[in-house]
Design a protein around this motif. Structure first.
Motif, PDB file in Angstrom:
ATOM      1  N   UNK A  54       0.832  -1.197   0.000  1.00 18.15           N
ATOM      2  CA  UNK A  54       0.000   0.000   0.000  1.00 18.15           C
ATOM      3  C   UNK A  54       0.871   1.254   0.000  1.00 18.15           C
ATOM      4  N   UNK A  55       0.402   2.276  -0.695  1.00 21.53           N
ATOM      5  CA  UNK A  55       1.150   3.523  -0.781  1.00 21.53           C
ATOM      6  C   UNK A  55       2.164   3.556  -1.904  1.00 21.53           C
ATOM      7  N   UNK A  56       2.182   2.526  -2.741  1.00 27.00           N
ATOM      8  CA  UNK A  56       3.124   2.471  -3.856  1.00 27.00           C
ATOM      9  C   UNK A  56       2.886   3.612  -4.836  1.00 27.00           C
ATOM     10  N   UNK A  57       3.965   4.252  -5.283  1.00 27.98           N
ATOM     11  CA  UNK A  57       3.902   5.190  -6.397  1.00 27.98           C
ATOM     12  C   UNK A  57       4.262   4.421  -7.661  1.00 27.98           C
ATOM     13  N   UNK A  58       3.313   4.311  -8.585  1.00 26.53           N
ATOM     14  CA  UNK A  58       3.467   3.391  -9.719  1.00 26.53           C
ATOM     15  C   UNK A  58       4.686   3.680 -10.591  1.00 26.53           C
ATOM     16  N   UNK A  59       5.088   4.925 -10.730  1.00 23.43           N
ATOM     17  CA  UNK A  59       6.275   5.217 -11.551  1.00 23.43           C
ATOM     18  C   UNK A  59       7.515   4.539 -10.992  1.00 23.43           C
ATOM     19  N   UNK A  60       7.503   4.238  -9.706  1.00 23.91           N
ATOM     20  CA  UNK A  60       8.634   3.546  -9.087  1.00 23.91           C
ATOM     21  C   UNK A  60       8.864   2.190  -9.737  1.00 23.91           C
ATOM     22  N   UNK A  61       7.807   1.565 -10.255  1.00 22.87           N
ATOM     23  CA  UNK A  61       7.943   0.238 -10.848  1.00 22.87           C
ATOM     24  C   UNK A  61       8.820   0.258 -12.098  1.00 22.87           C
ATOM     25  N   UNK A  62       8.814   1.362 -12.830  1.00 21.29           N
ATOM     26  CA  UNK A  62       9.690   1.484 -14.000  1.00 21.29           C
ATOM     27  C   UNK A  62      11.153   1.521 -13.552  1.00 21.29           C
ATOM     28  N   UNK A  63      11.400   2.234 -12.468  1.00 22.78           N
ATOM     29  CA  UNK A  63      12.755   2.258 -11.899  1.00 22.78           C
ATOM     30  C   UNK A  63      13.163   0.854 -11.460  1.00 22.78           C
ATOM     31  N   UNK A  64      12.243   0.137 -10.818  1.00 24.19           N
ATOM     32  CA  UNK A  64      12.521  -1.241 -10.418  1.00 24.19           C
ATOM     33  C   UNK A  64      12.883  -2.093 -11.638  1.00 24.19           C
ATOM     34  N   UNK A  65      12.164  -1.939 -12.709  1.00 15.52           N
ATOM     35  CA  UNK A  65      12.411  -2.745 -13.910  1.00 15.52           C
ATOM     36  C   UNK A  65      13.808  -2.487 -14.467  1.00 15.52           C
ATOM     37  N   UNK A  66      14.142  -1.227 -14.603  1.00 18.40           N
ATOM     38  CA  UNK A  66      15.464  -0.887 -15.160  1.00 18.40           C
ATOM     39  C   UNK A  66      16.586  -1.420 -14.264  1.00 18.40           C
ATOM     40  N   UNK A  67      16.445  -1.181 -12.966  1.00 16.53           N
ATOM     41  CA  UNK A  67      17.531  -1.581 -12.067  1.00 16.53           C
ATOM     42  C   UNK A  67      17.623  -3.098 -11.944  1.00 16.53           C
ATOM     43  N   UNK A  68      16.490  -3.799 -11.986  1.00 11.87           N
ATOM     44  CA  UNK A  68      16.517  -5.257 -11.930  1.00 11.87           C
ATOM     45  C   UNK A  68      17.274  -5.831 -13.120  1.00 11.87           C
ATOM     46  N   UNK A  69      17.077  -5.244 -14.285  1.00 11.48           N
ATOM     47  CA  UNK A  69      17.823  -5.698 -15.457  1.00 11.48           C
ATOM     48  C   UNK A  69      19.303  -5.353 -15.328  1.00 11.48           C
ATOM     49  N   UNK A  70      19.600  -4.155 -14.881  1.00 10.99           N
ATOM     50  CA  UNK A  70      20.998  -3.736 -14.720  1.00 10.99           C
ATOM     51  C   UNK A  70      21.751  -4.648 -13.761  1.00 10.99           C
ATOM     52  N   UNK A  71      21.079  -5.134 -12.726  1.00 14.22           N
ATOM     53  CA  UNK A  71      21.744  -5.951 -11.717  1.00 14.22           C
ATOM     54  C   UNK A  71      21.737  -7.446 -12.061  1.00 14.22           C
ATOM     55  N   UNK A  72      21.124  -7.832 -13.158  1.00 10.41           N
ATOM     56  CA  UNK A  72      21.262  -9.203 -13.632  1.00 10.41           C
ATOM     57  C   UNK A  72      20.195 -10.185 -13.192  1.00 10.41           C
ATOM     58  N   UNK A  73      19.057  -9.711 -12.709  1.00 10.51           N
ATOM     59  CA  UNK A  73      17.980 -10.634 -12.371  1.00 10.51           C
ATOM     60  C   UNK A  73      17.405 -11.235 -13.646  1.00 10.51           C
ATOM     61  N   UNK A  74      17.036 -12.511 -13.576  1.00  9.13           N
ATOM     62  CA  UNK A  74      16.566 -13.214 -14.771  1.00  9.13           C
ATOM     63  C   UNK A  74      15.169 -12.782 -15.180  1.00  9.13           C
ATOM     64  N   UNK A  75      14.311 -12.478 -14.207  1.00  6.13           N
ATOM     65  CA  UNK A  75      12.915 -12.165 -14.493  1.00  6.13           C
ATOM     66  C   UNK A  75      12.426 -11.031 -13.607  1.00  6.13           C
ATOM     67  N   UNK A  76      11.417 -10.334 -14.120  1.00  7.83           N
ATOM     68  CA  UNK A  76      10.698  -9.318 -13.370  1.00  7.83           C
ATOM     69  C   UNK A  76       9.249  -9.795 -13.265  1.00  7.83           C
TER      70      UNK A  76
END
Length: 302
Positions: A12-34
């Motif tokens: 609760x309280x999530x700001x949805x634009x934050x999810x785009x940041x999560x996506x970019x950083x997850x890829x940069x750090x080498x996670x296999x899936x989002x």
């Protein structure tokens, strides 16, 4: 074993634009899936739209619904079109659709749909959607992934076994599950797969809750108590007790799932701060894939 990361869409309280940041950083750090989760009667962002935004912000990381409440999509042709469009935006092999009937009746009340027939509705949707993706109906565009995005199914029922053996690539195990229960169901799944005459083997994914840093326990307790209140205090306690909040717990969770033969473990965030991705990646180290690696196309041999 590969390691993915789950978006904190249930917090609760999530700001949805934050999810785009999560996506970019997850890829940069080498996670296999989002991973994007789904609920209707909650503030969770709609998963297909969420993954469309992630697809535009990334190039390699797999995009997975875990799990999409498929029976809420009552127009199979429209759903086939939406998923195929996302598949084309993401690029071949990146989109994986995890589907399930769901266990929360309020999602169906909000949709004015019959909760008791959701299993049949899921089967009907899957049959129609896969036929459209095979080109048997004039609904386009066609998916760029041959045969359409790989289908994964959640649940632990006989119907789940049947769906995976008939149409699936693999199984997504639920959060907070016991390792022995995972092994038992996975063994049954392999047997059902062979009985169905499928080649190769079914794939398996599981999710584990995590929160790290100085506010880990507070963030975890708030997120889990809010989101899983419908399931009762015993289940809430199980999810909290099995969540990883330290480096030792992260490593122990990875080791246990590797020993069980899991193909991919997904750590689901319970704190919306994108710094959580770096904290987790720093702990996992070389267990993550190279950020420069490309996404592999789905294995169609099975």
């Amino acid at each position: 074993m590969e390691i993915g990361i789950g978006l904190p869409g249930h917090v609760t309280g999530l700001e949805e634009r934050t999810l785009v940041t999560w996506a970019r950083r997850a890829e940069e750090r080498g996670f296999a899936s989002l991973i994007a989760s789904d609920r209707l009667a909650w503030s969770t962002p709609e998963p297909l739209i969420t993954l469309a935004a992630a697809a535009g912000a990334t190039e390699r990381i797999r995009l997975v619904t875990s799990v999409l409440l498929a029976p809420l999509h009552t127009n199979p042709a429209l759903f086939a079109k939406a998923a195929a469009t996302l598949d084309r935006i993401a690029g071949a092999g990146r989109l994986h659709l995890g589907l399930a009937p769901g266990a929360r009746e309020d999602d169906y009340r909000a949709s004015h749909l019959d909760f008791s027939t959701r299993g049949r509705a899921l089967d009907t949707l899957v049959e129609r959607v896969t036929a459209i993706w095979r080109g048997e109906e004039e609904v386009g565009p066609a998916p760029v992934t041959p045969g359409g995005p790989p289908l994964w199914f959640g649940g632990a029922s006989q119907a789940t076994l049947r769906r995976i053996a008939s149409h699936g690539t693999g199984w997504i195990a639920g959060t907070g599950g016991d390792i022995d229960e995972f092994i038992t169901f996975a063994t049954r799944l392999h047997s059902r797969w062979k009985e169905a005459g499928r080649q190769g083997r079914p794939r398996t994914r599981a999710t584990a809750m995590f929160a790290l840093g100085g506010h880990a326990h507070r963030s975890l307790a708030r997120a889990v108590n809010d989101y899983y209140a419908f399931a009762g205090p015993d289940y809430v306690r199980t999810v909290i007790d099995t969540a990883a909040t330290t480096a030792d717990m992260i490593h122990a969770t990875v080791t246990a799932h590797e020993a069980a033969g899991l193909d991919e473990l997904v750590f689901v965030g319970n704190d919306t701060d994108p710094k959580q991705i770096d904290l987790l990646a720093d702990i996992l180290g070389d267990k993550l894939t190279s950020p420069n690696s490309t996404t592999r196309a789905p294995d169609r041999s099975h």
